[in-house]
Design a protein around this motif. Structure first.
Motif, PDB file in Angstrom:
ATOM      1  N   ARG A  78       0.822  -1.212   0.000  1.00 54.98           N
ATOM      2  CA  ARG A  78       0.000   0.000   0.000  1.00 54.98           C
ATOM      3  C   ARG A  78       0.852   1.257   0.000  1.00 54.98           C
ATOM      4  N   GLU A  79       2.065   1.151   0.518  1.00 57.99           N
ATOM      5  CA  GLU A  79       2.966   2.301   0.650  1.00 57.99           C
ATOM      6  C   GLU A  79       4.374   1.880   0.216  1.00 57.99           C
ATOM      7  N   PRO A  80       5.174   2.819  -0.291  1.00 57.07           N
ATOM      8  CA  PRO A  80       6.547   2.476  -0.686  1.00 57.07           C
ATOM      9  C   PRO A  80       7.371   1.865   0.440  1.00 57.07           C
ATOM     10  N   TRP A  81       7.178   2.333   1.684  1.00 53.48           N
ATOM     11  CA  TRP A  81       7.986   1.806   2.785  1.00 53.48           C
ATOM     12  C   TRP A  81       7.707   0.318   2.999  1.00 53.48           C
ATOM     13  N   GLU A  82       6.490  -0.141   2.688  1.00 54.23           N
ATOM     14  CA  GLU A  82       6.186  -1.561   2.847  1.00 54.23           C
ATOM     15  C   GLU A  82       7.033  -2.391   1.881  1.00 54.23           C
ATOM     16  N   ALA A  83       7.140  -1.926   0.643  1.00 55.40           N
ATOM     17  CA  ALA A  83       7.971  -2.619  -0.344  1.00 55.40           C
ATOM     18  C   ALA A  83       9.436  -2.601   0.075  1.00 55.40           C
ATOM     19  N   GLN A  84       9.875  -1.494   0.657  1.00 53.19           N
ATOM     20  CA  GLN A  84      11.263  -1.407   1.105  1.00 53.19           C
ATOM     21  C   GLN A  84      11.530  -2.357   2.272  1.00 53.19           C
ATOM     22  N   ALA A  85      10.591  -2.457   3.205  1.00 57.21           N
ATOM     23  CA  ALA A  85      10.747  -3.383   4.322  1.00 57.21           C
ATOM     24  C   ALA A  85      10.781  -4.827   3.815  1.00 57.21           C
ATOM     25  N   PHE A  86       9.910  -5.140   2.871  1.00 54.39           N
ATOM     26  CA  PHE A  86       9.900  -6.468   2.255  1.00 54.39           C
ATOM     27  C   PHE A  86      11.256  -6.747   1.605  1.00 54.39           C
ATOM     28  N   ALA A  87      11.738  -5.791   0.813  1.00 49.34           N
ATOM     29  CA  ALA A  87      13.010  -5.964   0.113  1.00 49.34           C
ATOM     30  C   ALA A  87      14.181  -6.138   1.081  1.00 49.34           C
ATOM     31  N   MET A  88      14.161  -5.399   2.191  1.00 51.33           N
ATOM     32  CA  MET A  88      15.237  -5.561   3.184  1.00 51.33           C
ATOM     33  C   MET A  88      15.240  -6.960   3.760  1.00 51.33           C
ATOM     34  N   ALA A  89      14.054  -7.485   4.087  1.00 49.91           N
ATOM     35  CA  ALA A  89      13.982  -8.837   4.640  1.00 49.91           C
ATOM     36  C   ALA A  89      14.459  -9.867   3.621  1.00 49.91           C
ATOM     37  N   VAL A  90      14.056  -9.708   2.363  1.00 45.36           N
ATOM     38  CA  VAL A  90      14.488 -10.638   1.324  1.00 45.36           C
ATOM     39  C   VAL A  90      16.008 -10.585   1.169  1.00 45.36           C
ATOM     40  N   ALA A  91      16.574  -9.375   1.186  1.00 44.38           N
ATOM     41  CA  ALA A  91      18.026  -9.226   1.039  1.00 44.38           C
ATOM     42  C   ALA A  91      18.775  -9.833   2.225  1.00 44.38           C
ATOM     43  N   LEU A  92      18.276  -9.612   3.435  1.00 41.00           N
ATOM     44  CA  LEU A  92      18.949 -10.172   4.613  1.00 41.00           C
ATOM     45  C   LEU A  92      18.823 -11.686   4.658  1.00 41.00           C
ATOM     46  N   HIS A  93      17.699 -12.210   4.205  1.00 40.17           N
ATOM     47  CA  HIS A  93      17.564 -13.668   4.094  1.00 40.17           C
ATOM     48  C   HIS A  93      18.574 -14.208   3.085  1.00 40.17           C
ATOM     49  N   ALA A  94      18.686 -13.535   1.929  1.00 32.48           N
ATOM     50  CA  ALA A  94      19.618 -13.972   0.890  1.00 32.48           C
ATOM     51  C   ALA A  94      21.062 -13.972   1.387  1.00 32.48           C
ATOM     52  N   ARG A  95      21.355 -13.097   2.334  1.00 31.32           N
ATOM     53  CA  ARG A  95      22.709 -13.035   2.901  1.00 31.32           C
ATOM     54  C   ARG A  95      22.905 -14.025   4.050  1.00 31.32           C
ATOM     55  N   GLY A  96      21.851 -14.778   4.371  1.00 30.34           N
ATOM     56  CA  GLY A  96      21.974 -15.825   5.382  1.00 30.34           C
ATOM     57  C   GLY A  96      21.740 -15.375   6.808  1.00 30.34           C
ATOM     58  N   LEU A  97      21.180 -14.186   6.999  1.00 31.99           N
ATOM     59  CA  LEU A  97      20.970 -13.706   8.366  1.00 31.99           C
ATOM     60  C   LEU A  97      19.935 -14.546   9.101  1.00 31.99           C
ATOM     61  N   PHE A  98      18.927 -15.032   8.383  1.00 29.15           N
ATOM     62  CA  PHE A  98      17.893 -15.869   8.993  1.00 29.15           C
ATOM     63  C   PHE A  98      17.283 -16.755   7.914  1.00 29.15           C
ATOM     64  N   SER A  99      16.649 -17.841   8.363  1.00 33.68           N
ATOM     65  CA  SER A  99      15.906 -18.714   7.451  1.00 33.68           C
ATOM     66  C   SER A  99      14.474 -18.205   7.360  1.00 33.68           C
ATOM     67  N   TRP A 100      13.754 -18.634   6.339  1.00 36.02           N
ATOM     68  CA  TRP A 100      12.351 -18.237   6.252  1.00 36.02           C
ATOM     69  C   TRP A 100      11.541 -18.852   7.375  1.00 36.02           C
ATOM     70  N   THR A 101      11.937 -20.024   7.860  1.00 35.33           N
ATOM     71  CA  THR A 101      11.245 -20.622   9.008  1.00 35.33           C
ATOM     72  C   THR A 101      11.416 -19.743  10.236  1.00 35.33           C
ATOM     73  N   GLU A 102      12.637 -19.276  10.473  1.00 35.28           N
ATOM     74  CA  GLU A 102      12.900 -18.370  11.594  1.00 35.28           C
ATOM     75  C   GLU A 102      12.139 -17.061  11.419  1.00 35.28           C
ATOM     76  N   TRP A 103      12.125 -16.544  10.197  1.00 36.49           N
ATOM     77  CA  TRP A 103      11.399 -15.305   9.914  1.00 36.49           C
ATOM     78  C   TRP A 103       9.910 -15.473  10.208  1.00 36.49           C
ATOM     79  N   ALA A 104       9.329 -16.551   9.704  1.00 34.94           N
ATOM     80  CA  ALA A 104       7.895 -16.781   9.885  1.00 34.94           C
ATOM     81  C   ALA A 104       7.550 -16.897  11.369  1.00 34.94           C
ATOM     82  N   ALA A 105       8.407 -17.552  12.143  1.00 31.28           N
ATOM     83  CA  ALA A 105       8.157 -17.682  13.590  1.00 31.28           C
ATOM     84  C   ALA A 105       8.239 -16.318  14.280  1.00 31.28           C
ATOM     85  N   THR A 106       9.206 -15.504  13.897  1.00 31.77           N
ATOM     86  CA  THR A 106       9.351 -14.169  14.484  1.00 31.77           C
ATOM     87  C   THR A 106       8.164 -13.290  14.111  1.00 31.77           C
TER      88      THR A 106
END
Length: 128
Positions: free
Chosen positions: A28-56
């Motif tokens: 709905r807002e540009p910041w939402e897309a940016q937050a999504f992109a940050m999470a995807v980028a940090l996942h790609a760098r191995g900071l967390f798994s999607w299972t860990e993300w989903a639990a958090t």
């Protein structure tokens, strides 16, 4: 910051509840897309798994609901951002204090920025 389309598609599959249409995630807002992109980028760098993300994220949504969030979907990316901040602090990327300091600075910068103009941080934003 746009996420890699394949990484974004993987996130949509791995994390239930992401607002989406037939083309993928919707924002709905540009910041939402940016937050999504940050999470995807940090996942790609191995900071967390999607299972860990989903639990958090699930824990954050549950906490918000207990505090009175009506869970209408309008606050989904606020929970997403809070989850991102939680994991960044837990993983030692940035302390909770640093995150709060930057959040306050962004609030200050946004307050002084005319509507429709880009919000830019300046050194004074960290002092007041």
């Amino acid at each position: 910051m746009a996420p890699d389309p394949q990484a974004a598609a993987a996130a949509v599959i791995a994390v239930p509840g992401i607002p989406r249409d037939h083309d993928g995630p919707v924002f709905r807002e540009p910041w939402e897309a940016q937050a999504f992109a940050m999470a995807v980028a940090l996942h790609a760098r191995g900071l967390f798994s999607w299972t860990e993300w989903a639990a958090t994220l699930a824990a954050e949504i549950k906490r918000a609901q207990a505090a009175g969030d009506a869970d209408t979907g309008e606050t989904y990316y606020r929970h997403w951002l809070a989850s991102l901040e939680t994991l960044v602090a837990e993983k030692g990327v940035a302390s909770a204090d640093t995150l709060h300091r930057y959040r306050d600075a962004w609030d200050h910068a946004a307050d002084r920025t005319p509507h429709g103009m880009p919000v830019l941080l300046q050194p004074d934003d960290f002092h007041g």
